[in-house]
Design a protein around this motif. Structure first.
Motif, PDB file in Angstrom:
ATOM      1  N   VAL A  44      31.358  46.923   4.441  1.00 22.51           N
ATOM      2  CA  VAL A  44      31.229  46.040   5.590  1.00 22.51           C
ATOM      3  C   VAL A  44      30.946  44.655   5.037  1.00 22.51           C
ATOM      4  N   LEU A  45      31.865  43.726   5.293  1.00 28.84           N
ATOM      5  CA  LEU A  45      31.731  42.355   4.812  1.00 28.84           C
ATOM      6  C   LEU A  45      31.252  41.473   5.960  1.00 28.84           C
ATOM      7  N   ASP A  46      30.013  40.993   5.833  1.00 30.76           N
ATOM      8  CA  ASP A  46      29.401  40.128   6.842  1.00 30.76           C
ATOM      9  C   ASP A  46      29.799  38.682   6.535  1.00 30.76           C
ATOM     10  N   MET A  47      30.562  38.090   7.451  1.00 37.96           N
ATOM     11  CA  MET A  47      31.079  36.742   7.243  1.00 37.96           C
ATOM     12  C   MET A  47      30.360  35.710   8.107  1.00 37.96           C
ATOM     13  N   GLY A  48      29.154  36.003   8.531  1.00 33.79           N
ATOM     14  CA  GLY A  48      28.402  35.129   9.423  1.00 33.79           C
ATOM     15  C   GLY A  48      28.098  33.752   8.869  1.00 33.79           C
ATOM     16  N   ASN A  49      27.977  33.603   7.559  1.00 33.70           N
ATOM     17  CA  ASN A  49      27.695  32.299   6.947  1.00 33.70           C
ATOM     18  C   ASN A  49      28.951  31.468   6.745  1.00 33.70           C
ATOM     19  N   LEU A  50      30.093  32.094   6.840  1.00 37.22           N
ATOM     20  CA  LEU A  50      31.360  31.439   6.525  1.00 37.22           C
ATOM     21  C   LEU A  50      31.824  30.572   7.694  1.00 37.22           C
ATOM     22  N   LYS A  51      31.846  29.265   7.459  1.00 37.24           N
ATOM     23  CA  LYS A  51      32.237  28.328   8.507  1.00 37.24           C
ATOM     24  C   LYS A  51      33.695  27.909   8.404  1.00 37.24           C
ATOM     25  N   PHE A  52      34.294  28.075   7.222  1.00 37.36           N
ATOM     26  CA  PHE A  52      35.673  27.632   7.025  1.00 37.36           C
ATOM     27  C   PHE A  52      36.374  28.551   6.038  1.00 37.36           C
ATOM     28  N   MET A  53      37.627  28.860   6.348  1.00 38.64           N
ATOM     29  CA  MET A  53      38.470  29.610   5.425  1.00 38.64           C
ATOM     30  C   MET A  53      39.877  29.039   5.562  1.00 38.64           C
ATOM     31  N   ASP A  54      40.524  28.801   4.430  1.00 43.89           N
ATOM     32  CA  ASP A  54      41.901  28.330   4.506  1.00 43.89           C
ATOM     33  C   ASP A  54      42.846  29.484   4.170  1.00 43.89           C
ATOM     34  N   SER A  55      44.120  29.176   4.065  1.00 43.18           N
ATOM     35  CA  SER A  55      45.112  30.221   3.814  1.00 43.18           C
ATOM     36  C   SER A  55      44.886  30.922   2.476  1.00 43.18           C
ATOM     37  N   SER A  56      44.287  30.243   1.509  1.00 42.30           N
ATOM     38  CA  SER A  56      43.980  30.879   0.221  1.00 42.30           C
ATOM     39  C   SER A  56      42.943  31.983   0.389  1.00 42.30           C
ATOM     40  N   GLY A  57      41.981  31.754   1.259  1.00 43.35           N
ATOM     41  CA  GLY A  57      40.969  32.771   1.540  1.00 43.35           C
ATOM     42  C   GLY A  57      41.566  33.978   2.230  1.00 43.35           C
ATOM     43  N   ILE A  58      42.457  33.728   3.182  1.00 42.30           N
ATOM     44  CA  ILE A  58      43.136  34.843   3.849  1.00 42.30           C
ATOM     45  C   ILE A  58      44.004  35.584   2.845  1.00 42.30           C
ATOM     46  N   GLY A  59      44.678  34.845   1.991  1.00 42.26           N
ATOM     47  CA  GLY A  59      45.489  35.480   0.948  1.00 42.26           C
ATOM     48  C   GLY A  59      44.647  36.363   0.053  1.00 42.26           C
ATOM     49  N   ALA A  60      43.438  35.916  -0.286  1.00 48.71           N
ATOM     50  CA  ALA A  60      42.534  36.719  -1.117  1.00 48.71           C
ATOM     51  C   ALA A  60      42.145  38.010  -0.412  1.00 48.71           C
ATOM     52  N   LEU A  61      41.831  37.923   0.896  1.00 52.41           N
ATOM     53  CA  LEU A  61      41.490  39.126   1.661  1.00 52.41           C
ATOM     54  C   LEU A  61      42.661  40.104   1.694  1.00 52.41           C
ATOM     55  N   LEU A  62      43.848  39.603   1.988  1.00 56.75           N
ATOM     56  CA  LEU A  62      45.016  40.482   2.087  1.00 56.75           C
ATOM     57  C   LEU A  62      45.403  41.055   0.730  1.00 56.75           C
ATOM     58  N   SER A  63      45.257  40.270  -0.316  1.00 55.85           N
ATOM     59  CA  SER A  63      45.533  40.772  -1.662  1.00 55.85           C
ATOM     60  C   SER A  63      44.549  41.877  -2.041  1.00 55.85           C
ATOM     61  N   PHE A  64      43.293  41.704  -1.656  1.00 53.78           N
ATOM     62  CA  PHE A  64      42.276  42.730  -1.892  1.00 53.78           C
ATOM     63  C   PHE A  64      42.674  44.034  -1.214  1.00 53.78           C
ATOM     64  N   VAL A  65      43.089  43.949   0.043  1.00 56.77           N
ATOM     65  CA  VAL A  65      43.490  45.154   0.783  1.00 56.77           C
ATOM     66  C   VAL A  65      44.695  45.808   0.111  1.00 56.77           C
ATOM     67  N   LYS A  66      45.639  45.006  -0.313  1.00 56.67           N
ATOM     68  CA  LYS A  66      46.852  45.537  -0.942  1.00 56.67           C
ATOM     69  C   LYS A  66      46.566  46.202  -2.293  1.00 56.67           C
ATOM     70  N   LYS A  67      45.682  45.609  -3.081  1.00 58.21           N
ATOM     71  CA  LYS A  67      45.412  46.125  -4.424  1.00 58.21           C
ATOM     72  C   LYS A  67      44.498  47.335  -4.445  1.00 58.21           C
ATOM     73  N   SER A  68      43.792  47.569  -3.380  1.00 59.15           N
ATOM     74  CA  SER A  68      42.856  48.691  -3.356  1.00 59.15           C
ATOM     75  C   SER A  68      43.397  49.794  -2.453  1.00 59.15           C
ATOM     76  N   GLN A  69      43.328  51.005  -2.919  1.00 61.00           N
ATOM     77  CA  GLN A  69      43.877  52.140  -2.184  1.00 61.00           C
ATOM     78  C   GLN A  69      43.009  52.475  -0.980  1.00 61.00           C
ATOM     79  N   ASN A  70      43.671  52.693   0.152  1.00 56.42           N
ATOM     80  CA  ASN A  70      43.021  53.116   1.396  1.00 56.42           C
ATOM     81  C   ASN A  70      41.906  52.193   1.869  1.00 56.42           C
ATOM     82  N   THR A  71      41.862  50.971   1.370  1.00 52.89           N
ATOM     83  CA  THR A  71      40.779  50.078   1.746  1.00 52.89           C
ATOM     84  C   THR A  71      40.849  49.681   3.207  1.00 52.89           C
ATOM     85  N   LYS A  72      42.038  49.586   3.760  1.00 52.35           N
ATOM     86  CA  LYS A  72      42.126  49.195   5.166  1.00 52.35           C
ATOM     87  C   LYS A  72      41.312  50.143   6.041  1.00 52.35           C
ATOM     88  N   GLU A  73      41.273  51.396   5.669  1.00 55.14           N
ATOM     89  CA  GLU A  73      40.508  52.368   6.446  1.00 55.14           C
ATOM     90  C   GLU A  73      39.028  52.394   6.080  1.00 55.14           C
TER      91      GLU A  73
END
Length: 112
Positions: A44-73
């Protein structure tokens, strides 16, 4: 970049300490996420402190999901600020990530 970490049973709670994830720290963000992966661990990733994210941050999140098995679930986001949620809505990232209003909802979503 560091997360505040807490472990309860098989759930890892990671609170993002940064106020922004952008091109200059997105790779470090992704590396920290990858370090959280353990067999059969729910995150569980708590993002309450995060006030700004750009496309690089979203890319990092999606890359994390892609590189890790079954992480989406086994990966949940919670306490996403309005600004970050607006970006998620704009790029329609919710189809790849589970986003919850708070950490309790994220934890209960693991119970089937």
């Amino acid at each position: 970049m560091e997360f505040n970490l807490q472990y309860i049973d098989d759930i890892t709670f990671a609170q993002v300490r940064e106020e922004s994830i952008r091109a200059d720290n997105a790779q470090e963000f992704k590396a920290c996420l990858l370090d959280l992966i353990k067999p059969d661990t729910k995150i569980v990733l708590d993002m309450g402190n995060l006030k700004f994210m750009d496309s690089s941050g979203i890319g990092a999140l999606l890359s994390f999901v892609k590189k890790s098995q079954n992480t989406k679930e086994s990966f949940r986001l919670c306490n996403v600020t309005r600004q970050v949620q607006n970006l998620f809505d704009l790029v329609r990232v919710n189809r790849f990530l589970h986003v919850f209003q708070n950490c309790d909802e994220a934890v209960h979503s693991f119970i089937k």
